[in-house]
Design a protein around this motif. Structure first.
Motif, mmCIF file in Angstrom:
data_model
loop_
_atom_site.group_PDB
_atom_site.id
_atom_site.type_symbol
_atom_site.label_atom_id
_atom_site.label_comp_id
_atom_site.label_asym_id
_atom_site.label_seq_id
_atom_site.Cartn_x
_atom_site.Cartn_y
_atom_site.Cartn_z
ATOM 1 N N UNK A 29 0.835 -1.207 0.000
ATOM 2 C CA UNK A 29 0.000 0.000 0.000
ATOM 3 C C UNK A 29 0.870 1.257 0.000
ATOM 4 N N UNK A 30 2.177 1.062 -0.067
ATOM 5 C CA UNK A 30 3.139 2.163 -0.165
ATOM 6 C C UNK A 30 4.093 1.846 -1.309
ATOM 7 N N UNK A 31 4.905 2.798 -1.676
ATOM 8 C CA UNK A 31 5.802 2.642 -2.815
ATOM 9 C C UNK A 31 7.040 1.826 -2.463
ATOM 10 N N UNK A 32 7.554 1.092 -3.430
ATOM 11 C CA UNK A 32 8.790 0.321 -3.238
ATOM 12 C C UNK A 32 9.997 1.235 -3.123
ATOM 13 N N UNK A 33 9.872 2.413 -3.695
ATOM 14 C CA UNK A 33 10.939 3.404 -3.626
ATOM 15 C C UNK A 33 10.382 4.767 -3.968
ATOM 16 N N UNK A 34 11.035 5.791 -3.450
ATOM 17 C CA UNK A 34 10.637 7.161 -3.746
ATOM 18 C C UNK A 34 11.867 7.946 -4.171
ATOM 19 N N UNK A 35 11.649 8.775 -5.174
ATOM 20 C CA UNK A 35 12.719 9.637 -5.652
ATOM 21 C C UNK A 35 12.404 11.070 -5.278
ATOM 22 N N UNK A 36 13.410 11.745 -4.751
ATOM 23 C CA UNK A 36 13.316 13.176 -4.521
ATOM 24 C C UNK A 36 14.618 13.768 -5.033
ATOM 25 N N UNK A 37 14.511 14.636 -6.012
ATOM 26 C CA UNK A 37 15.712 15.185 -6.637
ATOM 27 C C UNK A 37 16.533 14.062 -7.247
ATOM 28 N N UNK A 38 17.782 13.977 -6.853
ATOM 29 C CA UNK A 38 18.657 12.947 -7.421
ATOM 30 C C UNK A 38 18.885 11.778 -6.454
ATOM 31 N N UNK A 39 18.010 11.654 -5.449
ATOM 32 C CA UNK A 39 18.114 10.553 -4.495
ATOM 33 C C UNK A 39 16.932 9.600 -4.614
ATOM 34 N N UNK A 40 17.224 8.316 -4.513
ATOM 35 C CA UNK A 40 16.184 7.291 -4.434
ATOM 36 C C UNK A 40 16.308 6.621 -3.077
ATOM 37 N N UNK A 41 15.184 6.584 -2.367
ATOM 38 C CA UNK A 41 15.078 5.909 -1.082
ATOM 39 C C UNK A 41 14.236 4.655 -1.315
ATOM 40 N N UNK A 42 14.801 3.481 -1.097
ATOM 41 C CA UNK A 42 13.987 2.272 -1.241
ATOM 42 C C UNK A 42 13.285 1.988 0.077
ATOM 43 N N UNK A 43 12.145 1.351 -0.026
ATOM 44 C CA UNK A 43 11.483 0.828 1.164
ATOM 45 C C UNK A 43 12.283 -0.365 1.654
ATOM 46 N N UNK A 44 12.010 -0.797 2.866
ATOM 47 C CA UNK A 44 12.684 -1.971 3.397
ATOM 48 C C UNK A 44 12.334 -3.203 2.591
ATOM 49 N N UNK A 45 13.329 -4.037 2.338
ATOM 50 C CA UNK A 45 13.135 -5.274 1.587
ATOM 51 C C UNK A 45 13.554 -6.465 2.430
#
Length: 157
Positions: A29-45
C-alpha cells in the motif's frame, strides 16, 4: 561504456556471486521506492526469492549467521531491483549514500554489524568507488513477516 552497459556489468558481477535481480511487482500500500531530486530511497526489503521468504526467524536462535548473511544479500538485491525498475538501469547509480540493515535477533546477539558486513562487502566488490557508503545495522525483536533481515538503501542517481 554505453548506457545500460555498466548496468549489465553490475548485474553480471552480481550473477557471478549467485545473485539475480528479480522483477519487482509492488503489492504494497506504499511505494517500493521514492525519488526526490537525485536521491532514491527504497522501502525496506526482506529476503524474498520469487516472492517467498527464503529464511524465517531470529538470528542467534533458529537462523544461523551464514543464513543471516545470505538473507542480507538477498534483501539488498531486492533493493537494487527497485532502483532498476525506477531508473531503467543500475548504471544510473552515481553513489551509494546509505545502507540500513535491520536484523531480527535474540536479546544477547550483538553481531548485527557482522551480518550487514556481507552487504557492504558486496556493494564494494560490485560497484567499486560508486559503492562507498555510510551504514546502520540495527537489532530488532522481530521483523515483518518473520524475515530475519530487512535492508533499505539510499542511492544518488
Amino acid at each position: 561504456m554505453i548506457s545500460g552497459g555498466q548496468s549489465m556489468h553490475y548485474e553480471e558481477k552480481l550473477a557471478e556471486r549467485g545473485l539475480k535481480l528479480p522483477s519487482q511487482i509492488n503489492k504494497r500500500i506504499f511505494e517500493s521506492g521514492m525519488r526526490t531530486g537525485n536521491l532514491i530511497f527504497t522501502s525496506g526489503n526482506a529476503a524474498k526469492v520469487d516472492g517467498v521468504l527464503k529464511y524465517k526467524g531470529i538470528v542467534g536462535d533458529n537462523v544461523s549467521m551464514e543464513e543471516a548473511h545470505d538473507a542480507a544479500k538477498i534483501a539488498f538485491v531486492n533493493c537494487l531491483a527497485t532502483v532498476r525498475e525506477m531508473t531503467g538501469s543500475l548504471s544510473s547509480i552515481k553513489k551509494f549514500v546509505n545502507v540500513k540493515g535491520y536484523v531480527a535477533s535474540t536479546p544477547g546477539f550483538s553481531e548485527q554489524p557482522e551480518v550487514m558486513n556481507e552487504v557492504s562487502k558486496l556493494i564494494n566488490e560490485v560497484f567499486g568507488d560508486v559503492g562507498k557508503h555510510s551504514r546502520v545495522a540495527i537489532g530488532a525483536a522481530s521483523l515483518p513477516g518473520g524475515t530475519p533481515v530487512e535492508v533499505e538503501i539510499i542511492v544518488e542517481v
